[in-house]
Design a protein around this motif. Structure first.
Motif, PDB file in Angstrom:
ATOM      1  N   UNK A 185       0.739  -1.041   0.030  1.00  0.00           N
ATOM      2  CA  UNK A 185      -0.125   0.166  -0.038  1.00  0.00           C
ATOM      3  C   UNK A 185       0.892   1.262   0.196  1.00  0.00           C
ATOM      4  N   UNK A 186       1.889   1.157   0.986  1.00  0.00           N
ATOM      5  CA  UNK A 186       2.690   2.514   1.091  1.00  0.00           C
ATOM      6  C   UNK A 186       3.518   2.713  -0.364  1.00  0.00           C
ATOM      7  N   UNK A 187       3.913   1.482  -1.137  1.00  0.00           N
ATOM      8  CA  UNK A 187       4.525   1.770  -2.488  1.00  0.00           C
ATOM      9  C   UNK A 187       3.431   2.225  -3.506  1.00  0.00           C
ATOM     10  N   UNK A 188       2.492   1.781  -3.511  1.00  0.00           N
ATOM     11  CA  UNK A 188       1.276   1.980  -4.237  1.00  0.00           C
ATOM     12  C   UNK A 188       0.990   3.801  -4.066  1.00  0.00           C
ATOM     13  N   UNK A 189       1.025   4.100  -2.879  1.00  0.00           N
ATOM     14  CA  UNK A 189       0.496   5.443  -2.576  1.00  0.00           C
ATOM     15  C   UNK A 189       1.947   6.262  -3.056  1.00  0.00           C
ATOM     16  N   UNK A 190       3.093   5.880  -2.766  1.00  0.00           N
ATOM     17  CA  UNK A 190       4.375   6.887  -3.205  1.00  0.00           C
ATOM     18  C   UNK A 190       4.542   6.644  -4.551  1.00  0.00           C
ATOM     19  N   UNK A 203       1.115  14.872   1.619  1.00  0.00           N
ATOM     20  CA  UNK A 203       0.147  13.919   0.743  1.00  0.00           C
ATOM     21  C   UNK A 203      -0.727  14.613  -0.050  1.00  0.00           C
ATOM     22  N   UNK A 204      -1.141  14.085  -1.359  1.00  0.00           N
ATOM     23  CA  UNK A 204      -1.862  14.619  -2.177  1.00  0.00           C
ATOM     24  C   UNK A 204      -3.354  13.761  -2.341  1.00  0.00           C
ATOM     25  N   UNK A 205      -3.570  13.328  -1.151  1.00  0.00           N
ATOM     26  CA  UNK A 205      -4.811  12.627  -0.982  1.00  0.00           C
ATOM     27  C   UNK A 205      -5.369  12.925   0.520  1.00  0.00           C
ATOM     28  N   UNK A 206      -6.565  12.249   0.852  1.00  0.00           N
ATOM     29  CA  UNK A 206      -7.509  12.904   1.689  1.00  0.00           C
ATOM     30  C   UNK A 206      -6.369  12.132   3.147  1.00  0.00           C
TER      31      UNK A 206
END
Length: 410
Positions: A221-226, A336-339
Motif C-alpha cells: 500500500x505504501x509503495x502504491x501510494x508513493x 499528501x496529495x490525498x485525503x
C-alpha cells in the motif's frame, strides 16, 4: 434479519440521543453495546450463560471447515509442521520477552511490562500502566481478525487427523467477544503427540501468518501510494532542539521545507543546503506544521498552508566543520496529495491489526496451561503434569507481575 435491523436502528437512535449530552466517542460506544445486547436478547433461547460468560453454540460452519480440510490435506499437513516449529520457537521467545519486561519493571524503566488491550470510548489510544485502551471500533476489528483465523486453523488441523468438531460458536465475556471451535476433547486426547501439537500450535500460527500478511500489505500500500504520487517525500521533521543552539533560541517547530529559498525534500538536501554556509551566517528557515500518525505507514505529514519563518544565525557544528542548526531526532516528512483521514485510518488500522495478531498470538504461546503454549509444553515434556504445573505457575506469576508491577514500581 428482522431483529438485526431493529437492534441496529435502536443503537443508531441511542447514539444520536446521547450525542447531545456526551462526546461522540462515548455515544457510539454506548450504541454499539446496545446493539450487541439486543442481538443476544433476540437469540436468548439458544444462548447459554456459564458464570460471567455468554456462549452461543451452533453446528453451522462445521461443513465448511471439513470441506477446506479435505480439499488440501497435504498442504495443511506441511503447513502444520511449520506451525509447530514456529510455535515452539515463539514459546521460548515470548517467555524471554516476559522475563526481560519484568526486569525492566524492576529497574523502573518507562514502558516496562506488558499491557492488556481493552476497548473504550476514546478517539485515540490511551497508554496507562498495565492497560492500553484503544478506540472500540479498532478493538472489535482487531479481535475479529485474531479470533476468526485462529479458531478456523484449529478446526482444520482437527479435521485432517479425524478429530470431530462438536460445535462452533461465539462467546461474550462481559463486553469482550470471542469465538471458538469445540473439538471432541476425549477423542483428541487419544491421538498421537504429533496430532495434538498440530492442533495446539495452529491458532497462534494463523495469527502470525496474518501479522506477516499485514506487514506485506502495508509495504504494498505504501509503495502504491508513493508510486502514484499520492504521497511524496517533503521536508525534514525533528524531535527536538539542542540547548543553546539557533533552533532552540528561536523555539523552532514543524518540518523544515525551505532554507534561504532552497526546497528541502529530505535530510540529504538539508545537509547540502547547510554546506553552503558557515557559522555566523544568517539564514531564513521556513517550517510547516506537521502531523504525526501512530500508524504503520510513513508519518510526519506536513501542512504547507500553515508555515512559520525563522531568521537564524548559524552556529559552528560541535563535532565537525560546518554550520549547525541544533535540531535532533530528525526524520523524513511527507506531503499528501490525498485525503489525510483516509491515509491515517488505513495506517492506524493496519498497525493495530498487526499488534493484535502478533501480540495475542505470542501471549497464547506462553507456557501457561490452559493456553495453547501450555498444552504444547505438556506434550513436549511427555505429559509430566508436575513440570507443566510449576512452569505454568511461574510464568503466570511473571505475567501478572508485568501487568500490575508498573502500577507500583514505575
Amino acid at each position: 434479519m428482522k431483529w438485526f435491523a431493529l437492534s441496529l436502528a435502536a443503537g443508531i437512535i441511542l447514539t444520536m440521543l446521547l450525542s447531545f449530552v456526551v462526546s461522540s466517542d462515548i455515544a457510539l460506544f454506548a450504541g454499539f453495546i446496545a446493539v450487541i445486547s439486543l442481538l443476544i436478547y433476540s437469540d436468548r433461547r439458544k444462548v447459554k450463560r456459564e458464570g460471567i460468560i455468554v456462549i452461543r453454540r451452533t453446528q453451522r460452519g462445521r461443513n465448511f471447515i471439513d470441506n477446506v480440510a479435505k480439499a488440501y490435506p497435504r498442504f495443511w499437513r506441511v503447513l502444520s509442521v511449520i506451525g509447530i516449529a514456529v510455535g515452539i520457537i515463539l514459546m521460548f521467545v515470548g517467555s524471554l520477552v516476559l522475563i526481560t519486561q519484568a526486569i525492566a519493571v524492576i529497574e523502573g524503566a518507562a514502558g516496562g511490562g506488558v499491557k492488556l488491550l481493552l476497548p473504550g470510548p476514546v478517539a485515540a489510544p490511551v497508554n496507562a500502566p498495565g492497560v492500553f485502551v484503544v478506540p472500540w471500533w479498532i478493538w472489535i476489528i482487531g479481535i475479529a481478525v485474531v479470533i476468526i483465523p485462529h479458531e478456523f486453523m484449529h478446526g482444520i488441523m482437527c479435521r485432517i487427523d479425524g478429530v470431530k468438531i462438536k460445535s462452533v460458536g461465539w462467546l461474550l465475556l462481559i463486553i469482550i467477544p470471542g469465538a471458538f471451535v469445540e473439538p471432541d476433547e476425549a477423542q483428541l486426547k487419544k491421538k498421537s503427540r504429533m496430532t495434538k501439537l498440530r492442533v495446539y500450535a495452529a491458532g497462534s500460527f494463523a495469527n502470525m501468518i496474518v501479522a506477516a500478511f499485514v506487514l506485506v500489505l502495508a509495504f504494498v500500500v505504501t509503495l502504491a501510494i508513493f508510486s502514484s504520487g499520492a504521497a511524496v517525500p517533503y521536508g525534514v521533521n525533528f524531535g527536538g532542539t539542542l540547548n543553546n543552539t539557533p533552533a532552540y533560541a528561536a523555539n523552532m517547530t514543524g518540518s523544515i521545507i525551505l532554507l534561504n529559498g532552497i526546497e528541502i525534500r529530505n535530510q540529504t538536501s538539508l545537509s547540502n543546503a547547510l554546506e553552503k554556509y558557515s557559522a555566523g551566517d544568517t539564514v531564513e528557515v521556513v517550517t510547516a506544521d506537521t502531523y504525526f500518525i501512530s500508524g504503520i505507514m510513513p508519518s510526519g505529514i506536513v501542512d504547507k498552508s500553515r508555515t512559520q519563518r525563522y531568521n537564524l544565525t548559524l552556529a559552528a557544528h560541535p563535532e565537525r566543520a560546518g554550520a549547525f542548526l541544533g535540531i535532533s531526532g530528525v526524520g523524513q516528512s511527507i506531503l499528501l496529495n490525498m485525503n489525510m483521514n483516509v491515509y491515517a485510518t488505513v495506517s492506524v488500522l493496519l498497525l493495530w491489526i498487526f499488534l493484535f495478531s502478533f501480540g495475542i498470538g505470542l501471549v497464547n504461546l506462553l507456557p501457561i496451561k490452559p493456553l495453547d503454549g501450555g498444552l504444547i509444553l505438556e506434550e513436549l515434556v511427555g505429559g509430566r503434569k508436575r513440570v507443566v504445573k510449576v512452569i505454568s505457575v511461574a510464568m503466570l506469576a511473571l505475567l501478572l507481575f508485568n501487568l500490575i508491577g508498573p502500577l507500583f514500581l514505575v
